[in-house]
Design an enzyme around this catalytic site. Structure first.
Site, PDB file in Angstrom:
ATOM      1  N   LYS A 185       3.711  -2.228   9.745  1.00 12.76           N
ATOM      2  CA  LYS A 185       2.808  -1.617  10.722  1.00 12.76           C
ATOM      3  C   LYS A 185       2.587  -2.488  11.940  1.00 12.76           C
ATOM      4  O   LYS A 185       2.474  -1.996  13.070  1.00 12.76           O
ATOM      5  CB  LYS A 185       1.489  -1.260  10.048  1.00 12.76           C
ATOM      6  CG  LYS A 185       1.608  -0.082   9.080  1.00 12.76           C
ATOM      7  CD  LYS A 185       0.277   0.254   8.466  1.00 12.76           C
ATOM      8  CE  LYS A 185       0.350   1.582   7.702  1.00 12.76           C
ATOM      9  NZ  LYS A 185       1.345   1.595   6.632  1.00 12.76           N
ATOM     10  N   LYS A 206      -5.394  -2.236   6.259  1.00 11.76           N
ATOM     11  CA  LYS A 206      -4.167  -1.533   5.873  1.00 11.76           C
ATOM     12  C   LYS A 206      -3.077  -2.510   5.479  1.00 11.76           C
ATOM     13  O   LYS A 206      -2.868  -3.529   6.142  1.00 11.76           O
ATOM     14  CB  LYS A 206      -3.624  -0.704   7.038  1.00 11.76           C
ATOM     15  CG  LYS A 206      -4.371   0.550   7.381  1.00 11.76           C
ATOM     16  CD  LYS A 206      -3.594   1.259   8.487  1.00 11.76           C
ATOM     17  CE  LYS A 206      -4.263   2.534   8.925  1.00 11.76           C
ATOM     18  NZ  LYS A 206      -3.490   3.186   9.998  1.00 11.76           N
ATOM     19  N   GLY A 231       0.869   6.712   2.315  1.00  8.08           N
ATOM     20  CA  GLY A 231       0.273   7.602   1.328  1.00  8.08           C
ATOM     21  C   GLY A 231      -1.118   7.206   0.891  1.00  8.08           C
ATOM     22  O   GLY A 231      -1.557   7.567  -0.199  1.00  8.08           O
ATOM     23  N   GLY A 232      -1.824   6.441   1.748  1.00  9.54           N
ATOM     24  CA  GLY A 232      -3.180   6.045   1.407  1.00  9.54           C
ATOM     25  C   GLY A 232      -3.260   4.828   0.506  1.00  9.54           C
ATOM     26  O   GLY A 232      -4.354   4.348   0.197  1.00  9.54           O
ATOM     27  N   HIS A 265      -6.042  14.025  12.002  1.00  9.19           N
ATOM     28  CA  HIS A 265      -4.756  13.441  11.642  1.00  9.19           C
ATOM     29  C   HIS A 265      -3.682  14.463  12.032  1.00  9.19           C
ATOM     30  O   HIS A 265      -3.513  15.480  11.370  1.00  9.19           O
ATOM     31  CB  HIS A 265      -4.713  13.154  10.142  1.00  9.19           C
ATOM     32  CG  HIS A 265      -3.449  12.517   9.672  1.00  9.19           C
ATOM     33  ND1 HIS A 265      -3.419  11.469   8.783  1.00  9.19           N
ATOM     34  CD2 HIS A 265      -2.149  12.769   9.953  1.00  9.19           C
ATOM     35  CE1 HIS A 265      -2.172  11.117   8.542  1.00  9.19           C
ATOM     36  NE2 HIS A 265      -1.373  11.913   9.244  1.00  9.19           N
ATOM     37  N   HIS A 324      -7.889   9.324   1.198  1.00 15.02           N
ATOM     38  CA  HIS A 324      -6.910   9.053   2.254  1.00 15.02           C
ATOM     39  C   HIS A 324      -5.567   9.722   1.989  1.00 15.02           C
ATOM     40  O   HIS A 324      -4.542   9.322   2.551  1.00 15.02           O
ATOM     41  CB  HIS A 324      -6.696   7.544   2.446  1.00 15.02           C
ATOM     42  CG  HIS A 324      -7.956   6.782   2.673  1.00 15.02           C
ATOM     43  ND1 HIS A 324      -8.784   7.018   3.746  1.00 15.02           N
ATOM     44  CD2 HIS A 324      -8.549   5.784   1.961  1.00 15.02           C
ATOM     45  CE1 HIS A 324      -9.816   6.205   3.692  1.00 15.02           C
ATOM     46  NE2 HIS A 324      -9.707   5.458   2.619  1.00 15.02           N
ATOM     47  N   GLU A 366       2.978   9.784  12.954  1.00 18.97           N
ATOM     48  CA  GLU A 366       1.601  10.147  12.660  1.00 18.97           C
ATOM     49  C   GLU A 366       0.653   9.569  13.717  1.00 18.97           C
ATOM     50  O   GLU A 366       0.752   8.400  14.085  1.00 18.97           O
ATOM     51  CB  GLU A 366       1.204   9.659  11.268  1.00 18.97           C
ATOM     52  CG  GLU A 366       2.124  10.196  10.174  1.00 18.97           C
ATOM     53  CD  GLU A 366       1.526  10.076   8.790  1.00 18.97           C
ATOM     54  OE1 GLU A 366       0.408   9.544   8.660  1.00 18.97           O
ATOM     55  OE2 GLU A 366       2.180  10.514   7.834  1.00 18.97           O
ATOM     56  N   ARG A 403      11.081   9.170   6.576  1.00 19.88           N
ATOM     57  CA  ARG A 403      11.602   9.994   5.475  1.00 19.88           C
ATOM     58  C   ARG A 403      11.144  11.426   5.693  1.00 19.88           C
ATOM     59  O   ARG A 403      10.423  11.720   6.638  1.00 19.88           O
ATOM     60  CB  ARG A 403      11.054   9.482   4.142  1.00 19.88           C
ATOM     61  CG  ARG A 403       9.516   9.375   4.133  1.00 19.88           C
ATOM     62  CD  ARG A 403       8.950   9.023   2.780  1.00 19.88           C
ATOM     63  NE  ARG A 403       7.558   8.646   2.813  1.00 19.88           N
ATOM     64  CZ  ARG A 403       6.534   9.475   2.905  1.00 19.88           C
ATOM     65  NH1 ARG A 403       6.759  10.777   3.001  1.00 19.88           N
ATOM     66  NH2 ARG A 403       5.285   9.036   2.899  1.00 19.88           N
TER      67      ARG A 403
END
Length: 705
Positions: free
Chosen positions: A146, A188, A194-195, A238, A265, A305, A322
């Protein structure tokens, strides 16, 4: 005639489990003649559907727990790759590559989850000469970390959220940066998704515990515990954009999806396009997503996202390199098959459409059907699917699933049972279809979120498109109402029991030498009196004493709660389903009815209700000797960490045990202050729901027996 109606003829030739949409057919003449799907469940079945429609052979891999799974039976070939634990099967790169080589598969489709965003696996495929149906390893690396991805996005002119993405990972530095950014902050995992490995610290006092939990979960899920800190945008939307690139430098976006309504999440309902967006914002966010893909030379299907505030300002959050779980809603509104596109691009072909050819058509929703208990913090469940009856599929209703009735939802994997996808000409009509299909979805054997999704889809604010990531907590009381069983449902249940008993007697009679004997017709017989019986039913914790009288004309008088009801009823068969059709005090009602063991399940217009025959107390006592106030397992799972030992004094809320269930981490906390007497499980143990994990010393003067 809609685009979708024109496709019905070709779609009906596909198996009914998944309804695939494709604007234009194509024939594969390239090197891909056989694909290995390095995944399980519904996404493996989904890929097999498209591959089969293209004449491509498929290879499944499976763990010991999945040997009887749907994706195994659907594939042309299937190979066992080890024990149930993903680390010993679905995450074993060498095992999967050996199967690819042995089976002669030219390509591997990773699905989503597991190895789908694994840099090393993408490189292994390249080194072994096997086509990886996904982006280059360099793109996975750049977008998978990230901190790196945000730097690249900023340089590409894609808006990013302010945060700390530095190398200094000491607790003190991260906490210092959080204070500088300003609470609340998002913690994060840089390799997260995927949370998982993600926590919110609302205040300074929460930071340390949330950081530790995020690191632990990230290490378990991704083998990496490097964190970033970002400003947490309160009540954002989101919104994500589906992008595609090919090996020839062509890029397109297939518009956006709104995935704002989440729990833990993680998404549970998605739609395309995002409600309420202006055309200017729609174009701007799509073009920003393409710039993001171009910046890393992306190839294949990807999702960029964004978080979006109330002013429709959007900020890059991450890129999923993906296919996404929610990709079907994009397929529905664009008339495409994205797995088809993935295979074409992986084979070296150009994208099948240019940007100006991609049009939005109608609106689509996807509702994820999970084995979980919404009334218990959405705790995941596991166990057999004793009864599974989905809605009928057609050109507007699609179900993607990897399970059948009798299959088991395993503690080792994600608890998703299916995805329900609906399409219609506009949002309002699509939402109506979604509600109707949810109400027609029948699953028994474990808790599901179907009723919750139905309530969510019926909520006035959701219907108005006023969605955001805090939607569920904001509307908590309305989404989790106190439910009572209606008198009509109780009448339906008791009449259904009587009719089923009579039907069973007739079946037994037919097997005897004298099937017409009055013995088979004398239930509750009293001379010169109408047959009367008493039936006890449990409605949750409430025991109902019900008197039912069979009248001479075949009708019934049902009495309970000091009220009397005149009822006529009959059982009707509709394929695999049985319905009880009743007229209660002149009002006709109908419900689908399923009896499992001592329980009768009604599926009515008001939702699912369960009424059961009472079970003796000796059959419901604790099997492990636990007592009130002990810490018990809220779901099946694996013990990850034990924080106490006999003699440890704890306060209410102190962490006792950390469990991993369905790939998520759960902290089991002390239900009361006390001293630990016994700890029954150790790290690595698998436990079932309801077992006692930690037993406390009895308080002095305790009068319980």
């Amino acid at each position: 005639m809609s685009l979708y109606s024109s496709l019905v003829g070709s779609l009906n030739r596909l198996p009914s489990t998944v309804c695939l949409l494709s604007r234009r057919p194509f024939t594969t003449n390239g090197p891909i003649q056989k694909i290995l799907i390095a995944n399980r469940g519904e996404i493996a079945c989904r890929v097999i559907k498209t591959a089969r429609s293209l004449g491509i052979k498929t290879v499944s891999v499976y763990s010991d727990a999945d040997k009887d799974s749907l994706h195994v039976s659907m594939a042309d070939e299937a190979y066992n790759i080890g024990p149930a634990a993903p680390s010993q099967s679905y995450l074993c790169q060498d095992k999967i590559m050996n199967v690819a080589k042995h089976s002669g598969a030219q390509a591997i489709h990773p699905g989503y989850g597991f190895l789908s965003e694994n840099v090393e696996f993408a490189e292994l495929c390249s080194n072994e000469g096997v086509i990886f149906i996904g982006p280059p390893s360099t793109a996975i690396r750049d977008m998978g970390i990230k901190s790196t991805s945000k730097a690249i996005m900023s340089a590409a002119g894609v808006p990013v959220v302010h945060g700390y993405h530095g190398d200094d990972q000491s607790d003190s530095r991260l906490k210092q940066e959080a204070a500088a950014i300003g609470y609340p902050v998002m913690i994060k995992a840089v390799r997260g998704g995927g949370g998982k490995g993600m926590r919110i610290a609302m205040t300074d006092s929460e930071f340390d515990s949330q950081l530790e939990s995020a690191r632990r979960e990230a290490m378990k899920s991704f083998g990496d515990q490097v964190m970033l800190i970002e400003k947490f945008v309160e009540m954002p939307r989101h919104v994500e954009v589906q992008v595609f690139g090919d090996h020839h430098g062509n890029y397109v976006y297939l518009f956006e999806r709104d995935c704002s309504v989440q729990r833990r999440h993680q998404k549970i309902i998605e739609e395309a396009p995002a409600p309420g967006l202006s055309e200017e914002t729609r174009r701007a966010i799509g073009e920003a997503a393409v710039r993001a893909a171009q910046a890393v030379n992306y190839v294949g299907a990807g999702t960029v996202e964004f978080i979006m505030d109330r002013n429709e300002d959007f900020f890059f959050m991450e890129m999923n390199t993906r296919l996404q779980v929610e990709h079907p809603v994009t397929e529905m509104v664009t008339g495409t098959d994205l797995v088809h596109w993935q295979i074409k691009v992986a084979a070296g072909e150009k994208l099948p459409m240019r940007q100006e050819e991609i049009k939005l058509h109608g609106h689509a929703f996807e509702a994820r059907i999970y084995a979980e208990d919404p009334n218990n913090s959405f705790m995941p469940g596991a166990g057999p699917l004793l009864h599974l009856s989905p809605p009928t599929t057609d050109e507007n209703t699609r179900i993607d699933t990897g399970v059948r009735q009798g299959d088991e939802v395993s503690v080792h994997y994600d608890p998703m049972i299916a995805k329900l996808i609906v399409w219609s000409e506009d949002r309002d009509s699509a939402l109506r279809r979604c509600r109707a299909a949810l109400m027609d979805y029948q699953v028994l054997g474990l808790n599901t979120n179907i009723q919750f999704l139905t309530d969510l889809a019926q909520h006035r604010e959701f219907a108005a498109g006023k969605v955001h990531t805090d939607f569920i907590p904001q509307h908590q009381s309305e989404l989790f109402p106190q439910r009572t069983t209606s008198h009509a449902a109780i009448c339906q249940a008791v009449v259904a029991l009587v009719l089923q008993q009579a039907e069973h007697s007739q079946q037994l009679a037919a097997k005897t030498l004298d099937p017409h004997s009055p013995v088979w017709m004398c239930h509750a017989l009293r001379i010169n009196q109408n047959p009367t019986r008493w039936i006890s039913l449990m409605d949750g914790d409430r025991e109902l004493k019900i008197q039912i009288v069979t009248n001479r004309d075949g009708s019934y008088t049902v009495m309970f709660d000091d009220k009397s009801y005149s009822v006529t009823g009959q059982l009707e068969k509709h394929g695999e389903r049985t319905s009880i059709v009743t007229t209660i005090d002149g009002v006709k009602t109908q419900a689908s009815v399923v009896q499992l063991g001592n329980s009768l399940h009604l599926f009515t217009a008001d939702g699912q209700r369960e009424l059961s025959l009472p079970v003796p107390k000796f059959m419901t006592s604790s099997a492990d000797g636990g007592s009130l106030g002990d810490a018990v397992a809220p779901m099946p799972g694996v013990i990850e960490k034990v924080s106490v030992e006999p003699g440890t004094a704890v306060e209410k809320g102190d962490p006792l045990v950390v469990m991993i269930a369905m790939k998520m981490e759960y902290v089991i906390r002390a239900p009361k202050a006390g001293v630990v007497e016994s700890v029954y499980y150790k790290t690595g143990d698998t436990v079932q729901k309801g077992v006692t994990l930690v037993h406390f010393q009895e308080e002095s003067g305790d009068s319980s027996s």
